[in-house]
Design an enzyme around this catalytic site. Structure first.
Site, PDB file in Angstrom:
ATOM      1  N   LYS A  17      -6.515   4.039   4.207  1.00  0.00           N
ATOM      2  CA  LYS A  17      -7.065   2.882   4.932  1.00  0.00           C
ATOM      3  C   LYS A  17      -7.092   3.120   6.440  1.00  0.00           C
ATOM      4  O   LYS A  17      -8.089   2.857   7.092  1.00  0.00           O
ATOM      5  CB  LYS A  17      -6.230   1.613   4.676  1.00  0.00           C
ATOM      6  CG  LYS A  17      -6.238   1.108   3.261  1.00  0.00           C
ATOM      7  CD  LYS A  17      -5.592  -0.264   3.172  1.00  0.00           C
ATOM      8  CE  LYS A  17      -4.135  -0.312   3.574  1.00  0.00           C
ATOM      9  NZ  LYS A  17      -3.220   0.445   2.718  1.00  0.00           N
ATOM     10  N   ARG A 162       6.740   8.261   9.490  1.00  0.00           N
ATOM     11  CA  ARG A 162       7.075   6.843   9.621  1.00  0.00           C
ATOM     12  C   ARG A 162       8.451   6.549   9.036  1.00  0.00           C
ATOM     13  O   ARG A 162       8.824   7.127   8.026  1.00  0.00           O
ATOM     14  CB  ARG A 162       6.025   5.996   8.872  1.00  0.00           C
ATOM     15  CG  ARG A 162       4.850   5.641   9.725  1.00  0.00           C
ATOM     16  CD  ARG A 162       3.754   4.992   8.961  1.00  0.00           C
ATOM     17  NE  ARG A 162       4.176   3.838   8.157  1.00  0.00           N
ATOM     18  CZ  ARG A 162       3.324   2.951   7.667  1.00  0.00           C
ATOM     19  NH1 ARG A 162       2.028   3.081   7.907  1.00  0.00           N
ATOM     20  NH2 ARG A 162       3.745   1.947   6.940  1.00  0.00           N
TER      21      ARG A 162
HETATM   22  P1  AMP Z   1       1.425  -0.970   6.914  1.00  0.00           P
HETATM   23  O1  AMP Z   1       1.344  -0.064   8.085  1.00  0.00           O
HETATM   24  O2  AMP Z   1       0.185  -1.789   6.719  1.00  0.00           O
HETATM   25  O3  AMP Z   1       1.850  -0.257   5.655  1.00  0.00           O
HETATM   26  O4  AMP Z   1       2.572  -2.037   7.245  1.00  0.00           O
HETATM   27  C1  AMP Z   1       3.912  -1.608   7.495  1.00  0.00           C
HETATM   28  C2  AMP Z   1       4.871  -2.751   7.228  1.00  0.00           C
HETATM   29  O5  AMP Z   1       4.578  -3.872   8.094  1.00  0.00           O
HETATM   30  C3  AMP Z   1       4.819  -3.348   5.821  1.00  0.00           C
HETATM   31  O6  AMP Z   1       5.563  -2.598   4.882  1.00  0.00           O
HETATM   32  C4  AMP Z   1       5.409  -4.748   6.068  1.00  0.00           C
HETATM   33  O7  AMP Z   1       6.805  -4.664   6.256  1.00  0.00           O
HETATM   34  C5  AMP Z   1       4.798  -5.110   7.412  1.00  0.00           C
HETATM   35  N1  AMP Z   1       3.478  -5.777   7.250  1.00  0.00           N
HETATM   36  C6  AMP Z   1       2.262  -5.299   7.667  1.00  0.00           C
HETATM   37  N2  AMP Z   1       1.273  -6.153   7.355  1.00  0.00           N
HETATM   38  C7  AMP Z   1       1.863  -7.194   6.715  1.00  0.00           C
HETATM   39  C8  AMP Z   1       1.361  -8.388   6.123  1.00  0.00           C
HETATM   40  N3  AMP Z   1       0.036  -8.673   6.121  1.00  0.00           N
HETATM   41  N4  AMP Z   1       2.256  -9.229   5.555  1.00  0.00           N
HETATM   42  C9  AMP Z   1       3.571  -8.964   5.549  1.00  0.00           C
HETATM   43  N5  AMP Z   1       4.108  -7.854   6.085  1.00  0.00           N
HETATM   44  C10 AMP Z   1       3.280  -6.960   6.659  1.00  0.00           C
END
Ligand code: AMP
Length: 222
Positions: A17, A162
């Protein structure tokens, strides 16, 4: 001039993504809004909010809907998204978030929600090798590192693994995805907004597939 777009990108962690949203953002000239990137910036700045967010993120848990909705609401009110549109990456992740998104965008509905699909075994291998720029969020991997050392090709930021790409956090994030986020594909299908795109293969091929479904939808909406 290429018209803007109002897009949502769904897909499991490691589906690509981030990489594809950056390309779409350049192609359609719209801001790429990644809730994960916004939260990681707050963690880096060590704001009070960032410190709270860090605990959720390191464990691989979702932040509460009201917190995320506050962030999105504020971001979608800025002029750039009002005029050209946006690409939402990592949001919505629950039916509650999706419902509010539809309310916020009701005056001009989103054009398309894309589900970028990649099999679990590929996702797991990608996450283990994934490296990201701490400044701009660009994605690299141990197979495709930056040109010089672990320094980002585009912004010169540090490229690292990460903190939530550990085995336990990955397992939890994927389980939460299946439980909370995967039901959104049926939810958006019912609203005639979903397109499914194969995320396997060369990133250029995946981008071409995305441009094709998005342009098709925009033709229909004209
Ligand atoms: P990502 O980079 O999109 O995988 O997001 C990393 C982390 O941020 C996730 O594992 C959640 O802890 C938090 N996070 C990001 N977007 C959301 C969302 N829309 N709702 C809740 N937590 C989020």
């Amino acid at each position: 001039m290429i018209p803007g777009a109002r897009l949502v990108m769904l897909g499991r962690q490691g589906a690509g993504k981030g990489t594809q949203c950056i390309r779409l953002s350049h192609h359609y000239v719209v801001p790429h809004i990644s809730t994960g990137d916004i939260l990681r910036a707050a963690v880096r700045e060590q704001t009070e909010f960032g410190l709270k967010a860090k605990a959720f993120m390191q464990e691989g848990n979702l932040l509460p809907d009201d917190v995320i909705l506050g962030i999105i609401n504020e971001r979608l009110e800025r002029d750039d998204t009002r005029t050209r549109g946006f690409i939402l990456d990592g949001f919505p992740r629950t039916v509650g978030q999706a419902t509010t998104l539809m309310e916020i965008t009701a005056p001009r509905c989103i054009d398309l929600v894309v589900d970028l699909v990649v099999p679990t075994e590929v996702v797991l291998a990608r996450l283990a090798g994934r490296r990201v720029c701490t400044d701009c969020g660009a994605n690299y991997s141990v197979e495709r590192p930056p040109k010089f050392g672990w320094v980002c090709d585009s912004c010169r930021g540090d490229v690292v693994q990460r903190a939530d790409d550990t085995t336990e956090a990955i397992e939890r994030r994927l389980a939460i995805y299946e439980r909370e986020t995967a039901p959104l594909t049926a939810w958006f299908t019912e609203r005639d907004l979903l397109a499914t795109v194969d995320g396997l293969g060369d990133p250029d091929e995946v981008s071409a597939r995305l441009f094709s479904v998005i342009d098709q939808r925009r033709e229909q909406h004209r």
